[in-house]
Design a protein around this motif. Sequence first.
Motif, PDB file in Angstrom:
ATOM      1  N   VAL A 263       0.853  -1.186   0.000  1.00  0.00           N
ATOM      2  CA  VAL A 263       0.000   0.000   0.000  1.00  0.00           C
ATOM      3  C   VAL A 263       0.893   1.242   0.000  1.00  0.00           C
ATOM      4  O   VAL A 263       1.532   1.560   0.996  1.00  0.00           O
ATOM      5  CB  VAL A 263      -0.934   0.014   1.226  1.00  0.00           C
ATOM      6  CG1 VAL A 263      -1.841   1.256   1.201  1.00  0.00           C
ATOM      7  CG2 VAL A 263      -1.774  -1.252   1.286  1.00  0.00           C
ATOM      8  N   TYR A 264       0.958   1.879  -1.155  1.00  0.00           N
ATOM      9  CA  TYR A 264       1.779   3.085  -1.303  1.00  0.00           C
ATOM     10  C   TYR A 264       3.195   2.867  -0.768  1.00  0.00           C
ATOM     11  O   TYR A 264       3.729   3.680  -0.009  1.00  0.00           O
ATOM     12  CB  TYR A 264       1.108   4.269  -0.597  1.00  0.00           C
ATOM     13  CG  TYR A 264      -0.207   4.682  -1.228  1.00  0.00           C
ATOM     14  CD1 TYR A 264      -0.246   5.427  -2.397  1.00  0.00           C
ATOM     15  CD2 TYR A 264      -1.414   4.278  -0.652  1.00  0.00           C
ATOM     16  CE1 TYR A 264      -1.452   5.789  -2.981  1.00  0.00           C
ATOM     17  CE2 TYR A 264      -2.633   4.628  -1.225  1.00  0.00           C
ATOM     18  CZ  TYR A 264      -2.640   5.379  -2.389  1.00  0.00           C
ATOM     19  OH  TYR A 264      -3.852   5.719  -2.972  1.00  0.00           O
ATOM     20  N   GLY A 265       3.785   1.762  -1.160  1.00  0.00           N
ATOM     21  CA  GLY A 265       5.164   1.485  -0.789  1.00  0.00           C
ATOM     22  C   GLY A 265       5.350   0.866   0.579  1.00  0.00           C
ATOM     23  O   GLY A 265       6.483   0.539   0.955  1.00  0.00           O
ATOM     24  N   GLN A 266       4.267   0.671   1.324  1.00  0.00           N
ATOM     25  CA  GLN A 266       4.351   0.047   2.647  1.00  0.00           C
ATOM     26  C   GLN A 266       3.908  -1.406   2.536  1.00  0.00           C
ATOM     27  O   GLN A 266       2.869  -1.713   1.938  1.00  0.00           O
ATOM     28  CB  GLN A 266       3.459   0.781   3.658  1.00  0.00           C
ATOM     29  CG  GLN A 266       3.319   0.104   5.011  1.00  0.00           C
ATOM     30  CD  GLN A 266       4.630  -0.013   5.770  1.00  0.00           C
ATOM     31  OE1 GLN A 266       5.441   0.904   5.746  1.00  0.00           O
ATOM     32  NE2 GLN A 266       4.828  -1.137   6.440  1.00  0.00           N
ATOM     33  N   LEU A 267       4.684  -2.300   3.113  1.00  0.00           N
ATOM     34  CA  LEU A 267       4.409  -3.728   3.070  1.00  0.00           C
ATOM     35  C   LEU A 267       3.539  -4.148   4.246  1.00  0.00           C
ATOM     36  O   LEU A 267       3.760  -3.712   5.380  1.00  0.00           O
ATOM     37  CB  LEU A 267       5.737  -4.491   3.123  1.00  0.00           C
ATOM     38  CG  LEU A 267       5.682  -6.012   3.128  1.00  0.00           C
ATOM     39  CD1 LEU A 267       5.093  -6.532   1.827  1.00  0.00           C
ATOM     40  CD2 LEU A 267       7.089  -6.583   3.337  1.00  0.00           C
ATOM     41  N   TYR A 268       2.531  -4.991   3.965  1.00  0.00           N
ATOM     42  CA  TYR A 268       1.665  -5.526   5.014  1.00  0.00           C
ATOM     43  C   TYR A 268       1.502  -7.032   4.838  1.00  0.00           C
ATOM     44  O   TYR A 268       1.332  -7.530   3.719  1.00  0.00           O
ATOM     45  CB  TYR A 268       0.285  -4.864   4.979  1.00  0.00           C
ATOM     46  CG  TYR A 268       0.289  -3.419   5.409  1.00  0.00           C
ATOM     47  CD1 TYR A 268       0.296  -3.073   6.758  1.00  0.00           C
ATOM     48  CD2 TYR A 268       0.283  -2.398   4.452  1.00  0.00           C
ATOM     49  CE1 TYR A 268       0.317  -1.737   7.147  1.00  0.00           C
ATOM     50  CE2 TYR A 268       0.297  -1.070   4.837  1.00  0.00           C
ATOM     51  CZ  TYR A 268       0.310  -0.750   6.187  1.00  0.00           C
ATOM     52  OH  TYR A 268       0.323   0.566   6.561  1.00  0.00           O
ATOM     53  N   PHE A 269       1.529  -7.740   5.938  1.00  0.00           N
ATOM     54  CA  PHE A 269       1.292  -9.178   5.951  1.00  0.00           C
ATOM     55  C   PHE A 269      -0.188  -9.481   5.733  1.00  0.00           C
ATOM     56  O   PHE A 269      -1.056  -8.767   6.247  1.00  0.00           O
ATOM     57  CB  PHE A 269       1.745  -9.755   7.298  1.00  0.00           C
ATOM     58  CG  PHE A 269       1.330 -11.175   7.541  1.00  0.00           C
ATOM     59  CD1 PHE A 269       2.019 -12.220   6.951  1.00  0.00           C
ATOM     60  CD2 PHE A 269       0.239 -11.464   8.347  1.00  0.00           C
ATOM     61  CE1 PHE A 269       1.636 -13.537   7.174  1.00  0.00           C
ATOM     62  CE2 PHE A 269      -0.148 -12.768   8.585  1.00  0.00           C
ATOM     63  CZ  PHE A 269       0.549 -13.815   7.984  1.00  0.00           C
ATOM     64  N   GLY A 270      -0.464 -10.559   4.975  1.00  0.00           N
ATOM     65  CA  GLY A 270      -1.843 -10.977   4.750  1.00  0.00           C
ATOM     66  C   GLY A 270      -2.210 -12.182   5.594  1.00  0.00           C
ATOM     67  O   GLY A 270      -2.927 -12.078   6.575  1.00  0.00           O
ATOM     68  N   GLU A 271      -1.676 -13.365   5.234  1.00  0.00           N
ATOM     69  CA  GLU A 271      -1.963 -14.578   5.986  1.00  0.00           C
ATOM     70  C   GLU A 271      -0.992 -15.670   5.576  1.00  0.00           C
ATOM     71  O   GLU A 271      -0.245 -15.538   4.598  1.00  0.00           O
ATOM     72  CB  GLU A 271      -3.398 -15.043   5.753  1.00  0.00           C
ATOM     73  CG  GLU A 271      -3.695 -15.461   4.326  1.00  0.00           C
ATOM     74  CD  GLU A 271      -5.156 -15.894   4.148  1.00  0.00           C
ATOM     75  OE1 GLU A 271      -6.025 -15.351   4.836  1.00  0.00           O
ATOM     76  OE2 GLU A 271      -5.388 -16.781   3.313  1.00  0.00           O
ATOM     77  N   LEU A 272      -1.014 -16.766   6.341  1.00  0.00           N
ATOM     78  CA  LEU A 272      -0.292 -17.982   6.000  1.00  0.00           C
ATOM     79  C   LEU A 272      -1.304 -19.031   5.551  1.00  0.00           C
ATOM     80  O   LEU A 272      -2.328 -19.223   6.204  1.00  0.00           O
ATOM     81  CB  LEU A 272       0.483 -18.517   7.210  1.00  0.00           C
ATOM     82  CG  LEU A 272       1.572 -17.617   7.805  1.00  0.00           C
ATOM     83  CD1 LEU A 272       2.204 -18.287   9.016  1.00  0.00           C
ATOM     84  CD2 LEU A 272       2.637 -17.285   6.776  1.00  0.00           C
ATOM     85  N   THR A 273      -1.006 -19.699   4.447  1.00  0.00           N
ATOM     86  CA  THR A 273      -1.904 -20.720   3.912  1.00  0.00           C
ATOM     87  C   THR A 273      -1.109 -21.988   3.648  1.00  0.00           C
ATOM     88  O   THR A 273      -0.182 -21.986   2.842  1.00  0.00           O
ATOM     89  CB  THR A 273      -2.573 -20.231   2.616  1.00  0.00           C
ATOM     90  OG1 THR A 273      -3.314 -19.043   2.892  1.00  0.00           O
ATOM     91  CG2 THR A 273      -3.505 -21.291   2.048  1.00  0.00           C
ATOM     92  N   PHE A 274      -1.489 -23.066   4.314  1.00  0.00           N
ATOM     93  CA  PHE A 274      -0.770 -24.322   4.176  1.00  0.00           C
ATOM     94  C   PHE A 274      -1.304 -25.188   3.034  1.00  0.00           C
ATOM     95  O   PHE A 274      -0.578 -26.040   2.521  1.00  0.00           O
ATOM     96  CB  PHE A 274      -0.819 -25.110   5.481  1.00  0.00           C
ATOM     97  CG  PHE A 274       0.010 -24.494   6.574  1.00  0.00           C
ATOM     98  CD1 PHE A 274       1.378 -24.741   6.643  1.00  0.00           C
ATOM     99  CD2 PHE A 274      -0.556 -23.653   7.508  1.00  0.00           C
ATOM    100  CE1 PHE A 274       2.161 -24.159   7.625  1.00  0.00           C
ATOM    101  CE2 PHE A 274       0.218 -23.078   8.508  1.00  0.00           C
ATOM    102  CZ  PHE A 274       1.578 -23.318   8.562  1.00  0.00           C
ATOM    103  N   TYR A 275      -2.562 -24.974   2.648  1.00  0.00           N
ATOM    104  CA  TYR A 275      -3.174 -25.819   1.609  1.00  0.00           C
ATOM    105  C   TYR A 275      -3.931 -24.940   0.610  1.00  0.00           C
ATOM    106  O   TYR A 275      -5.165 -24.884   0.627  1.00  0.00           O
ATOM    107  CB  TYR A 275      -4.135 -26.833   2.233  1.00  0.00           C
ATOM    108  CG  TYR A 275      -3.653 -27.398   3.555  1.00  0.00           C
ATOM    109  CD1 TYR A 275      -2.594 -28.300   3.617  1.00  0.00           C
ATOM    110  CD2 TYR A 275      -4.260 -27.008   4.745  1.00  0.00           C
ATOM    111  CE1 TYR A 275      -2.154 -28.810   4.829  1.00  0.00           C
ATOM    112  CE2 TYR A 275      -3.820 -27.509   5.962  1.00  0.00           C
ATOM    113  CZ  TYR A 275      -2.763 -28.397   5.999  1.00  0.00           C
ATOM    114  OH  TYR A 275      -2.330 -28.892   7.206  1.00  0.00           O
TER     115      TYR A 275
END
Length: 295
Positions: A263-275
């Motif tokens: 977002v406008y050069g800023q990094l954000y975590f979303g989620e972890l997905t194993f499957y």
Amino acid sequence: MLKKALKLINNPRLLALRFLQLKVFRILSDEKYIELEYRLRLGKHLILDNPKSFNEKLQWLKLYDRRPEYTMMVDKYEVRKYVAEKIGEEYLIPLLGVYDSFDEIDFSKLPDQFVLKPNHTSGNVFICKDKSKINYALLSKEVNAWMKRRYYWVHREWPYKNVKPRILCEEYMVDESKRELRDYKLLCFGGKVMCSFVCLNRNSDNGLNVDFYDIDWNPMPFERHYPRSGTITPKPKTYEKMVEFAEILSKSFPFVRVDFYEVYGQLYFGELTFYPGSGWRNSRRSLTTICWEVG
């Protein structure tokens, strides 16, 4: 309703899958259930003693890679603690509230735009762009349905079995397009990013597109259930940091997908997905050949 009924009648496999969701089939072991669902969805026998395809390997991991910490990692609330510890709290989307029921939400204290999602399922989300237009009766019905959903029973993804249901309220965010957030999803094999894909055009008339890129951000000839966009997404400004953080978060795991937003050069975590796609909708065998060789 009639169209849905006709679709089921004209597709025996789809009808069988619908019956498989009945509670009576919960008596089946995870292995028997997954073998049956695999045959119904993909039309072939599931090979577990020597899995070859990406889909087969994900089913194997569902059944036999059962680390207790996975339950925390699929929990969209609890995983925030893990991410904050590993890469920093500043990479988490700001949280506006956490609730055990819809009735606990004080909408008067929320901004005009926000996002609601359950912590224990996949695919459920309510994006509010204008609080004055909320139909609270319908929203209550939708959120209460989320809270009753037990995602483990859908595809037997065991980490979800013991996740305590909660409702998360996050800050509403858009990227430079001002229409949506592009999902940057990094596929990590043995703690190493081997390729990525981007989800875009969710709100377009033609629907979602998914484009694969290699580690150097060159387009790859794969499709994952959804068609390619036919365009090249510019490499994110924070791509190198995405790779670095994904490898930190995925260290010691045989496979996990790590999602980010920019977002406008800023990094954000979303989620972890194993499957991803629960092992039914993933890329063809060529993805496994390039990314995941099992010795």
